[in-house]
Design a protein around this motif. Structure first.
Motif, PDB file in Angstrom:
ATOM      1  N   TRP A 176     -37.401 -18.756  40.279  1.00 23.46           N
ATOM      2  CA  TRP A 176     -36.643 -19.532  41.094  1.00 23.46           C
ATOM      3  C   TRP A 176     -36.768 -21.222  40.941  1.00 23.46           C
ATOM      4  CZ3 TRP A 176     -37.503 -18.569  47.201  1.00 23.46           C
ATOM      5  CH2 TRP A 176     -36.496 -19.623  47.868  1.00 23.46           C
ATOM      6  N   GLY A 177     -38.077 -21.238  40.937  1.00 28.14           N
ATOM      7  CA  GLY A 177     -38.573 -22.706  40.661  1.00 28.14           C
ATOM      8  C   GLY A 177     -37.960 -23.306  39.121  1.00 28.14           C
ATOM      9  N   LEU A 178     -37.869 -22.542  38.226  1.00 27.12           N
ATOM     10  CA  LEU A 178     -37.355 -23.139  36.772  1.00 27.12           C
ATOM     11  C   LEU A 178     -35.738 -23.203  37.032  1.00 27.12           C
ATOM     12  CD1 LEU A 178     -39.244 -21.177  34.436  1.00 27.12           C
ATOM     13  CD2 LEU A 178     -39.374 -23.559  34.679  1.00 27.12           C
ATOM     14  N   SER A 179     -35.073 -22.459  37.742  1.00 22.22           N
ATOM     15  CA  SER A 179     -33.525 -22.312  37.579  1.00 22.22           C
ATOM     16  C   SER A 179     -33.107 -23.177  38.821  1.00 22.22           C
ATOM     17  CB  SER A 179     -33.096 -20.730  37.865  1.00 22.22           C
ATOM     18  OG  SER A 179     -33.077 -20.530  38.847  1.00 22.22           O
ATOM     19  N   GLY A 180     -34.046 -23.198  39.828  1.00 21.22           N
ATOM     20  CA  GLY A 180     -33.844 -24.068  41.090  1.00 21.22           C
ATOM     21  C   GLY A 180     -32.785 -23.282  42.080  1.00 21.22           C
ATOM     22  N   ILE A 181     -32.680 -22.080  41.908  1.00 28.48           N
ATOM     23  CA  ILE A 181     -31.772 -21.269  42.788  1.00 28.48           C
ATOM     24  C   ILE A 181     -32.287 -19.901  42.849  1.00 28.48           C
ATOM     25  CG2 ILE A 181     -29.981 -20.717  40.994  1.00 28.48           C
ATOM     26  CD1 ILE A 181     -28.308 -22.258  43.382  1.00 28.48           C
ATOM     27  N   CYS A 182     -32.035 -19.291  44.004  1.00 33.31           N
ATOM     28  CA  CYS A 182     -32.166 -17.868  44.227  1.00 33.31           C
ATOM     29  C   CYS A 182     -31.086 -17.092  43.567  1.00 33.31           C
ATOM     30  CB  CYS A 182     -32.860 -17.440  45.351  1.00 33.31           C
ATOM     31  SG  CYS A 182     -31.621 -17.498  46.727  1.00 33.31           S
ATOM     32  N   PRO A 183     -31.338 -15.824  43.616  1.00 34.70           N
ATOM     33  CA  PRO A 183     -30.053 -14.870  42.948  1.00 34.70           C
ATOM     34  C   PRO A 183     -28.759 -15.080  44.004  1.00 34.70           C
ATOM     35  CG  PRO A 183     -32.159 -13.696  42.798  1.00 34.70           C
ATOM     36  CD  PRO A 183     -32.441 -14.976  43.448  1.00 34.70           C
ATOM     37  N   GLY A 184     -29.015 -14.747  45.269  1.00 33.89           N
ATOM     38  CA  GLY A 184     -27.628 -14.976  46.086  1.00 33.89           C
ATOM     39  C   GLY A 184     -27.165 -16.162  45.953  1.00 33.89           C
ATOM     40  N   ALA A 185     -27.907 -17.308  45.895  1.00 38.23           N
ATOM     41  CA  ALA A 185     -27.273 -18.620  46.134  1.00 38.23           C
ATOM     42  C   ALA A 185     -26.710 -18.966  44.634  1.00 38.23           C
ATOM     43  CB  ALA A 185     -28.266 -19.657  46.503  1.00 38.23           C
ATOM     44  N   ALA A 186     -27.229 -18.399  43.600  1.00 35.65           N
ATOM     45  CA  ALA A 186     -26.604 -18.384  42.334  1.00 35.65           C
ATOM     46  C   ALA A 186     -25.054 -18.063  42.221  1.00 35.65           C
ATOM     47  CB  ALA A 186     -27.353 -17.781  41.205  1.00 35.65           C
ATOM     48  N   TYR A 187     -24.817 -16.845  42.699  1.00 39.26           N
ATOM     49  CA  TYR A 187     -23.393 -16.455  42.692  1.00 39.26           C
ATOM     50  C   TYR A 187     -22.504 -17.416  43.587  1.00 39.26           C
ATOM     51  CZ  TYR A 187     -25.272 -12.384  40.672  1.00 39.26           C
ATOM     52  OH  TYR A 187     -25.787 -11.329  39.641  1.00 39.26           O
ATOM     53  N   ALA A 188     -23.261 -17.899  44.756  1.00 39.08           N
ATOM     54  CA  ALA A 188     -22.446 -18.776  45.571  1.00 39.08           C
ATOM     55  C   ALA A 188     -22.183 -20.482  45.012  1.00 39.08           C
ATOM     56  CB  ALA A 188     -22.930 -19.032  46.890  1.00 39.08           C
ATOM     57  N   SER A 189     -23.085 -20.545  43.945  1.00 39.63           N
ATOM     58  CA  SER A 189     -23.078 -21.653  43.215  1.00 39.63           C
ATOM     59  C   SER A 189     -21.866 -21.821  42.411  1.00 39.63           C
ATOM     60  CB  SER A 189     -24.386 -21.934  42.617  1.00 39.63           C
ATOM     61  OG  SER A 189     -24.236 -23.187  41.681  1.00 39.63           O
ATOM     62  N   LEU A 190     -21.523 -20.531  41.927  1.00 39.33           N
ATOM     63  CA  LEU A 190     -20.370 -20.475  41.107  1.00 39.33           C
ATOM     64  C   LEU A 190     -19.054 -21.073  41.889  1.00 39.33           C
ATOM     65  CD1 LEU A 190     -20.942 -17.192  39.165  1.00 39.33           C
ATOM     66  CD2 LEU A 190     -20.478 -19.404  38.213  1.00 39.33           C
ATOM     67  N   GLY A 191     -19.198 -20.550  43.069  1.00 40.54           N
ATOM     68  CA  GLY A 191     -18.052 -20.929  44.091  1.00 40.54           C
ATOM     69  C   GLY A 191     -17.913 -22.275  44.114  1.00 40.54           C
ATOM     70  N   VAL A 192     -18.741 -23.227  44.193  1.00 37.87           N
ATOM     71  CA  VAL A 192     -18.809 -24.623  44.252  1.00 37.87           C
ATOM     72  C   VAL A 192     -18.819 -25.347  42.835  1.00 37.87           C
ATOM     73  CG1 VAL A 192     -19.956 -24.720  46.532  1.00 37.87           C
ATOM     74  CG2 VAL A 192     -21.373 -24.967  44.389  1.00 37.87           C
ATOM     75  N   GLY A 193     -18.324 -24.600  41.853  1.00 40.14           N
ATOM     76  CA  GLY A 193     -17.995 -25.253  40.708  1.00 40.14           C
ATOM     77  C   GLY A 193     -19.251 -25.384  39.760  1.00 40.14           C
ATOM     78  N   ASN A 194     -20.227 -24.910  40.119  1.00 39.83           N
ATOM     79  CA  ASN A 194     -21.449 -25.216  38.974  1.00 39.83           C
ATOM     80  C   ASN A 194     -21.433 -23.808  37.876  1.00 39.83           C
ATOM     81  OD1 ASN A 194     -24.040 -25.397  38.038  1.00 39.83           O
ATOM     82  ND2 ASN A 194     -25.212 -24.970  39.601  1.00 39.83           N
ATOM     83  N   VAL A 195     -20.619 -24.165  36.791  1.00 41.06           N
ATOM     84  CA  VAL A 195     -20.491 -23.226  35.941  1.00 41.06           C
ATOM     85  C   VAL A 195     -21.693 -22.871  35.068  1.00 41.06           C
ATOM     86  CG1 VAL A 195     -19.020 -22.500  33.995  1.00 41.06           C
ATOM     87  CG2 VAL A 195     -18.067 -23.664  35.873  1.00 41.06           C
ATOM     88  N   THR A 196     -22.671 -24.031  34.875  1.00 46.26           N
ATOM     89  CA  THR A 196     -23.757 -23.731  34.071  1.00 46.26           C
ATOM     90  C   THR A 196     -24.796 -22.761  34.808  1.00 46.26           C
ATOM     91  OG1 THR A 196     -24.770 -25.879  35.166  1.00 46.26           O
ATOM     92  CG2 THR A 196     -23.541 -26.126  33.096  1.00 46.26           C
ATOM     93  N   ILE A 197     -24.770 -22.565  36.042  1.00 45.67           N
ATOM     94  CA  ILE A 197     -25.529 -21.601  36.511  1.00 45.67           C
ATOM     95  C   ILE A 197     -25.185 -20.154  36.150  1.00 45.67           C
ATOM     96  CG2 ILE A 197     -23.916 -20.513  38.284  1.00 45.67           C
ATOM     97  CD1 ILE A 197     -27.701 -21.722  38.665  1.00 45.67           C
ATOM     98  N   LEU A 198     -24.289 -19.877  35.120  1.00 47.10           N
ATOM     99  CA  LEU A 198     -24.105 -18.744  34.522  1.00 47.10           C
ATOM    100  C   LEU A 198     -25.353 -18.238  33.673  1.00 47.10           C
ATOM    101  CD1 LEU A 198     -20.184 -18.888  33.571  1.00 47.10           C
ATOM    102  CD2 LEU A 198     -21.461 -17.194  35.029  1.00 47.10           C
ATOM    103  N   TRP A 199     -25.791 -19.427  32.856  1.00 41.34           N
ATOM    104  CA  TRP A 199     -27.145 -19.290  32.113  1.00 41.34           C
ATOM    105  C   TRP A 199     -28.421 -18.356  33.011  1.00 41.34           C
ATOM    106  CZ3 TRP A 199     -27.046 -19.286  26.940  1.00 41.34           C
ATOM    107  CH2 TRP A 199     -26.080 -19.884  26.432  1.00 41.34           C
TER     108      TRP A 199
END
Length: 165
Positions: free
Chosen positions: A112-135
């Motif tokens: 979580w600290g390295l990616s800056g996001i927890c799993p649930g929010a990672a999927y939501a992050s795609l919805g706000v245009g953060n495509v690099t979160i796919l990594w």
């Protein structure tokens, strides 16, 4: 067993799942994702600011979620004998605090600290245009797969050693 029960649950002895189950889960996920996006928690930089003690908005978001969830579970388990959508009885699943919980929680926290996001929010992050979160999402799937492989390998070696004795 009555014929009526056999028809409703396929003879399994459990209550039949409501036809509203999947639509309600989908709607709940949409509300969750919208809430994460609206509160800015779907942005890794906001979460990282929290982890660096620069922005405490995450405390209020998580606190609000905990109050709503806690109230719902408190009321539902007292007013209803079964979960409305699944028909399952309310039971507690107690998990012992062992080495796996401690190590797994630590690994989760580092990820979580390295990616800056927890799993649930990672999927939501795609919805706000953060495509690099796919990594990060790919890393979560790879990590879960490796853990499953590790546990299966460990269980096989334990079974082999036990049967050889």
């Amino acid at each position: 067993m009555s014929d009526e029960r056999a028809v409703t649950d396929g003879g399994s002895g459990e209550a039949a799942q409501s036809p509203w189950f999947l639509p309600v889960v989908l709607f709940g996920g949409m509300v969750f994702g919208f809430g994460l996006g609206f509160s800015q928690m779907a942005r890794p930089e906001v979460v990282l600011d929290f982890l660096q003690f620069e922005d405490f908005g995450l405390v209020f978001v998580m606190g609000g979620a905990a109050v709503v969830t806690g109230t719902t579970f408190f009321l539902a388990t007292r007013l209803l004998d079964r979960a409305p959508l699944t028909g399952d009885a309310y039971t507690r699943r107690l998990k012992s605090f062992d080495r796996n919980v401690l190590v797994g929680g630590g690994i989760f926290g580092v990820g979580w600290g390295l990616s800056g996001i927890c799993p649930g929010a990672a999927y939501a992050s795609l919805g706000v245009g953060n495509v690099t979160i796919l990594w990060a999402i790919a890393g979560m799937f790879l990590g879960a797969y490796l853990q499953g492989w590790w546990r299966a390998r460990d269980a096989t070696s334990t079974t082999t050693a036990t049967s050889a004795d």
